[in-house]
Write a protein that holds these residues in place. Structure first.
Motif, PDB file in Angstrom:
ATOM      1  N   SER A   1       0.857  -1.199   0.000  1.00 16.89           N
ATOM      2  CA  SER A   1       0.000   0.000   0.000  1.00 16.89           C
ATOM      3  C   SER A   1       0.888   1.242   0.000  1.00 16.89           C
ATOM      4  N   GLN A   2       1.209   1.715  -1.173  1.00 20.98           N
ATOM      5  CA  GLN A   2       2.186   2.794  -1.322  1.00 20.98           C
ATOM      6  C   GLN A   2       1.673   3.967  -2.153  1.00 20.98           C
ATOM      7  N   LEU A   3       0.359   4.133  -2.258  1.00 19.03           N
ATOM      8  CA  LEU A   3      -0.182   5.173  -3.133  1.00 19.03           C
ATOM      9  C   LEU A   3       0.265   6.565  -2.708  1.00 19.03           C
ATOM     10  N   GLN A   4       0.148   6.880  -1.424  1.00 21.21           N
ATOM     11  CA  GLN A   4       0.545   8.207  -0.960  1.00 21.21           C
ATOM     12  C   GLN A   4       2.040   8.469  -1.183  1.00 21.21           C
ATOM     13  N   PRO A   5       2.956   7.586  -0.771  1.00 24.16           N
ATOM     14  CA  PRO A   5       4.374   7.834  -1.072  1.00 24.16           C
ATOM     15  C   PRO A   5       4.657   7.928  -2.567  1.00 24.16           C
ATOM     16  N   LEU A   6       3.947   7.172  -3.386  1.00 21.56           N
ATOM     17  CA  LEU A   6       4.150   7.260  -4.833  1.00 21.56           C
ATOM     18  C   LEU A   6       3.742   8.622  -5.371  1.00 21.56           C
ATOM     19  N   LEU A   7       2.569   9.097  -4.968  1.00 23.61           N
ATOM     20  CA  LEU A   7       2.083  10.382  -5.458  1.00 23.61           C
ATOM     21  C   LEU A   7       2.970  11.536  -5.004  1.00 23.61           C
ATOM     22  N   LEU A   8       3.526  11.424  -3.805  1.00 20.23           N
ATOM     23  CA  LEU A   8       4.322  12.519  -3.252  1.00 20.23           C
ATOM     24  C   LEU A   8       5.816  12.353  -3.500  1.00 20.23           C
ATOM     25  N   ALA A   9       6.226  11.289  -4.189  1.00 17.61           N
ATOM     26  CA  ALA A   9       7.661  11.069  -4.444  1.00 17.61           C
ATOM     27  C   ALA A   9       8.307  12.249  -5.162  1.00 17.61           C
ATOM     28  N   PRO A  10       7.685  12.830  -6.206  1.00 15.86           N
ATOM     29  CA  PRO A  10       8.334  13.987  -6.850  1.00 15.86           C
ATOM     30  C   PRO A  10       8.494  15.171  -5.909  1.00 15.86           C
ATOM     31  N   VAL A  11       7.572  15.301  -4.966  1.00 14.59           N
ATOM     32  CA  VAL A  11       7.649  16.425  -4.020  1.00 14.59           C
ATOM     33  C   VAL A  11       8.811  16.232  -3.057  1.00 14.59           C
ATOM     34  N   TRP A  12       8.912  15.031  -2.467  1.00 13.62           N
ATOM     35  CA  TRP A  12       9.963  14.799  -1.479  1.00 13.62           C
ATOM     36  C   TRP A  12      11.317  14.532  -2.114  1.00 13.62           C
ATOM     37  N   ALA A  13      11.378  14.535  -3.452  1.00 17.36           N
ATOM     38  CA  ALA A  13      12.679  14.509  -4.126  1.00 17.36           C
ATOM     39  C   ALA A  13      13.344  15.883  -4.093  1.00 17.36           C
ATOM     40  N   ILE A  14      12.573  16.917  -3.759  1.00 16.32           N
ATOM     41  CA  ILE A  14      13.121  18.275  -3.654  1.00 16.32           C
ATOM     42  C   ILE A  14      14.050  18.332  -2.444  1.00 16.32           C
ATOM     43  N   ARG A  15      15.235  18.843  -2.617  1.00 21.07           N
ATOM     44  CA  ARG A  15      16.217  18.866  -1.534  1.00 21.07           C
ATOM     45  C   ARG A  15      15.818  19.823  -0.422  1.00 21.07           C
ATOM     46  N   ASP A  16      15.215  20.956  -0.781  1.00 21.24           N
ATOM     47  CA  ASP A  16      14.763  21.929   0.223  1.00 21.24           C
ATOM     48  C   ASP A  16      13.504  21.370   0.890  1.00 21.24           C
ATOM     49  N   THR A  17      13.656  20.812   2.083  1.00 21.08           N
ATOM     50  CA  THR A  17      12.531  20.114   2.722  1.00 21.08           C
ATOM     51  C   THR A  17      11.447  21.072   3.194  1.00 21.08           C
ATOM     52  N   ASN A  18      11.798  22.306   3.528  1.00 18.71           N
ATOM     53  CA  ASN A  18      10.757  23.280   3.882  1.00 18.71           C
ATOM     54  C   ASN A  18       9.841  23.528   2.688  1.00 18.71           C
ATOM     55  N   LEU A  19      10.432  23.707   1.520  1.00 18.24           N
ATOM     56  CA  LEU A  19       9.640  23.892   0.308  1.00 18.24           C
ATOM     57  C   LEU A  19       8.849  22.629  -0.005  1.00 18.24           C
ATOM     58  N   ALA A  20       9.484  21.466   0.147  1.00 16.29           N
ATOM     59  CA  ALA A  20       8.789  20.204  -0.116  1.00 16.29           C
ATOM     60  C   ALA A  20       7.580  20.048   0.797  1.00 16.29           C
ATOM     61  N   HIS A  21       7.722  20.441   2.057  1.00 20.83           N
ATOM     62  CA  HIS A  21       6.611  20.317   3.006  1.00 20.83           C
ATOM     63  C   HIS A  21       5.448  21.213   2.605  1.00 20.83           C
ATOM     64  N   GLN A  22       5.743  22.417   2.138  1.00 21.40           N
ATOM     65  CA  GLN A  22       4.674  23.314   1.702  1.00 21.40           C
ATOM     66  C   GLN A  22       3.973  22.776   0.463  1.00 21.40           C
ATOM     67  N   ILE A  23       4.758  22.315  -0.495  1.00 20.51           N
ATOM     68  CA  ILE A  23       4.158  21.759  -1.714  1.00 20.51           C
ATOM     69  C   ILE A  23       3.343  20.519  -1.384  1.00 20.51           C
ATOM     70  N   MET A  24       3.846  19.707  -0.446  1.00 23.96           N
ATOM     71  CA  MET A  24       3.106  18.532  -0.010  1.00 23.96           C
ATOM     72  C   MET A  24       1.705  18.919   0.445  1.00 23.96           C
TER      73      MET A  24
END
Length: 732
Positions: A82-105
């Motif tokens: 059951s990996q739908l959520q991690p799959l959908l958000l994988a491009p977001v959490w590939a961003i190195r700036d985690t603050n930006l990734a969290h906002q986009i998430m």
């Protein structure tokens, strides 16, 4: 060519308005407004909420982005399919700036959850003829407090629309059988399972629904004088004929289930969706409590009205679509309630996670809307629905209150509890509980509706009841989002900007391994390591020595120090612990606590330090220069009167007969007096609040590695522990 081009352009121009005319703009407006409302909320949330779960899914997303495929058994962060959520958000959490990734998430999550209004609308249109009722259900679908889950990395986000799309597909397969419908139904079940393991209950709902649907209509299309047994047999044969694809795919599906079952459901492998679900002590109490939370979270009336509509429809359905939906609601709803009740009883008995069951809310709204549009009085079904909803809520505890994303609906319990107290005092019942007051109020309203539906004011009364539900849900959700967002206020911009400080140290494209330790206080260490791993994309594996206690970190791996100072993996199998894997690998980047005295790296360089955590660079491969065994914890504490600790030294070579070691000792923090020490053959005393440097020669060649004993002489007092603390070790 010019003569042809003009008509083509005119044809395209005519097609555009035709397409726009088919768009349901009220539905578009509901999705957009729901998304904007949720985005407003998530952009105020600058922290994670639910750990270590969110960190687990972030790690999965980062690895999926790196590997470019779903995780497989044997992959580092695989937990279940059951990996739908991690799959959908994988491009977001590939961003190195985690603050930006969290906002986009948060923004992406808001769009995902708001999109649930679309399948809710479509499913309602299959059950209810009136289009306004479908718009109403779509509005309520994005107007419940659980929409706050968009601020998290939890799987409940993607599971919300996935569940509704799956329910739509399953309903279609039951109500309108065909080979294509079977494929869509099975695809819907797979989609739901890919989001959350327990949502696989739609599979049994599909199979049971197909059979029960045909049994219900067994008497149609044949001789009315045909014996009942013959009609049932004919219905089963017709069901098998209409669902050939379902039967053909069912056998291989069961084979796959038998083969991959250990990894199939993740944490639900033993409860919730398997045969052991009914054997868990406390199952029914927790199932009832969870359903009560959802019922109160949507205003009680939808549960009572849905119950009434199901009774009315199963007894005398208005059509196949309505009967099929009643089956989906009853079967899937009951199985899901039992599944999450079983999981709660075994794993989270300390608290209710209503987010496990909130998927039922839109299904209840659809049945409520169907009852409003139902022309039959339904007085008896409504009375029974009132009794059922009242029984569920009246027997619940509903003790959880305050802002929470574990159960977002409990945020509004503050308001309900306050009003219950005020009303109780007014009527002379100061000790009446929230559950009792809400249950009685719900029963009174439903009974009043049942009576009104027998009059000329039936339509107005039903619409008034729905209006109360809409007002309650929107007010509750607005209040809950605001109160949950308030918990995020006060975090300084400096802290937010600096929490991914490790990423600024570790070069882009390289990874650092986290060495877990208690930092002297395991309860505080949890949050430190969560922050470190969550907000720094360069921090990869979490490693720990076998003696390190559980620090609530996802996917920890154990390592050990070999006699030559090298590192190896450490596994706990059915037999004795064994060496396995590369241990700490080739390095060279490591993150550890500055207070960690469990071992020291050879020739290590501290590159940066912050918040009691340091980034260390080592040669490749890394080796240990020393290690402490037998201390009170990994901060190097040696308690007075306790067995001696061992300082092991790992020299670069054994050409020397002795190895000089420089040790810095101090007293334990808070000690009211000094402490004697014994280090090898050296003795002395450390004054209170001071440090002492001890130089000893450690014999080389005795045992697997050179070692000396460290002891704090004296009598041990458990009430007032005193002793020594190893502050520094420097082998010569």
């Amino acid at each position: 060519m010019a003569d042809v081009a003009v008509p083509l352009r005119e044809s395209r121009a005519r097609r555009v308005p035709a397409v726009l005319a088919r768009v349901r703009w009220p539905l578009v407006g509901i999705v957009v407004l729901g998304a904007l409302w949720t985005i407003w909320f998530v952009l105020q949330c600058t922290q994670y909420f639910i750990q270590p779960d969110e960190l687990e899914y972030v790690k999965q997303s980062r690895l999926i982005a790196e590997e470019l495929h779903p995780l497989l058994p044997g992959d580092r962060y695989f937990n279940s399919w059951s990996q739908l959520q991690p799959l959908l958000l994988a491009p977001v959490w590939a961003i190195r700036d985690t603050n930006l990734a969290h906002q986009i998430m948060g923004v992406v999550n808001a769009l995902i959850m708001a999109s649930a209004a679309i399948p809710a609308y479509l499913l309602t249109r299959r059950v209810v003829a009136e289009r306004w009722a479908a718009y109403l259900v779509a509005l309520l679908t994005v107007g419940i407090p659980w929409i706050a889950a968009a601020a998290t990395m939890m799987t409940e986000v993607a599971a919300y629309p996935a569940w509704l799309w799956a329910a739509f597909a399953v309903h279609h397969a039951i109500a309108r059988p065909s080979p294509k419908a079977d494929v869509l139904g099975l695809a819907g079940v797979a989609l739901a399972f890919s989001a959350r393991p327990q949502l696989a209950v739609l599979g049994p709902a599909l199979i049971a629904g197909v059979v029960l649907q045909e049994l219900r209509y067994a008497g149609t299309g044949g001789d009315p004088l045909e014996p009942r047994r013959a009609r049932i047999g004919r219905a089963l044969k017709r069901s098998a004929s209409q669902h050939r694809v379902l039967l053909a795919l069912l056998v291989p599906a069961l084979v796959v289930y038998a083969v991959v079952r250990p990894n199939l459901f993740g944490g639900y492998s033993k409860v919730g969706v398997t045969s052991s679900a009914l054997s868990v002590p406390g199952l029914w109490d927790f199932s009832r409590e969870l359903l009560a939370y959802v019922a109160v979270g949507v205003g009680v009336l939808p549960l009572a009205m849905a119950f009434a509509w199901v009774l009315l429809t199963l007894w005398r359905p208005a059509g196949r679509d309505q009967h099929a939906y009643a089956l989906v609601l009853v079967i899937a709803g009951a199985l899901l309630t039992v599944a999450v009740g079983s999981f709660t009883a075994r794993y989270t008995p300390q608290g209710i996670n209503s987010r496990y069951l909130y998927y039922l809310a839109p299904l209840l709204f659809i049945a409520m809307a169907a009852l409003v549009c139902e022309r039959r009085a339904a007085a008896l079904p409504l009375g029974l629905g009132a009794l059922f909803a009242g029984w569920i809520v009246y027997g619940a505890k509903l003790t959880q209150t305050g802002p929470s994303l574990v159960a977002p609906d409990q945020t509004f319990h503050l308001v309900l509890s306050g009003r219950t107290y005020q009303l109780g005092n007014a009527i002379g019942l100061p000790h009446v509980s929230l559950a009792h007051m809400v249950a009685v109020a719900g029963v009174v309203l439903v009974v009043a509706l049942a009576m009104a539906r027998r009059t000329h004011a039936a339509r107005a009364a039903s619409l008034a009841a729905v209006g109360l539900v809409v007002a309650f849900c929107l007010v509750e959700t607005g209040y809950s989002l605001r109160k949950i967002a308030d918990t995020q206020k006060g975090v300084s911009a400096e802290f937010i900007d600096g929490r991914h400080w490790i990423d600024a140290v570790v070069p882009d494209g390289q990874r650092a391994q986290l060495i877990l330790s208690t930092m002297g206080d395991p309860a505080s260490a949890y949050g430190v390591w969560w922050d470190t791993s969550f907000w720094n994309s360069s921090v990869d594996r979490s490693m720990q020595l076998p003696t390190t206690p559980d620090l609530q970190q996802p996917f920890p791996e154990s390592f050990q120090i070999l006699p030559d100072g090298s590192f190896a993996g450490y596994s706990f199998g059915l037999g004795p612990a064994s060496v396995s894997g590369p241990g700490l690998g080739d390095g060279p980047w490591f993150v550890r606590a500055t207070s960690d005295r469990s071992f020291g790296f050879r020739d290590a360089q501290v590159v940066a330090e912050r918040f009691g955590v340091e980034v260390v660079r080592t040669p490749s491969p890394p080796r240990a220069s020393w290690a402490l065994y037998g201390t009170a914890d990994d901060t190097g504490r040696i308690l007075r009167g306790q067995p001696a600790a061992t300082l092991a030294v790992y020299p670069a070579s054994k050409d020397r007969t002795t190895l000089p070691v420089h040790i810095v000792l101090g007293t334990l923090p808070g000690s009211d007096r000094g402490q004697r020490y014994v280090v090898g053959d050296r003795r002395g005393r450390v004054p209170k609040g001071r440090t002492v440097e001890v130089d000893v020669d450690v014999p080389v060649g005795s045992g697997p590695y050179p070692a000396i004993k460290l002891r704090a002489p004296g009598r041990h007092d458990p009430q007032h522990p005193r002793g020594l603390q190893v502050l520094e070790v420097t082998p010569g």
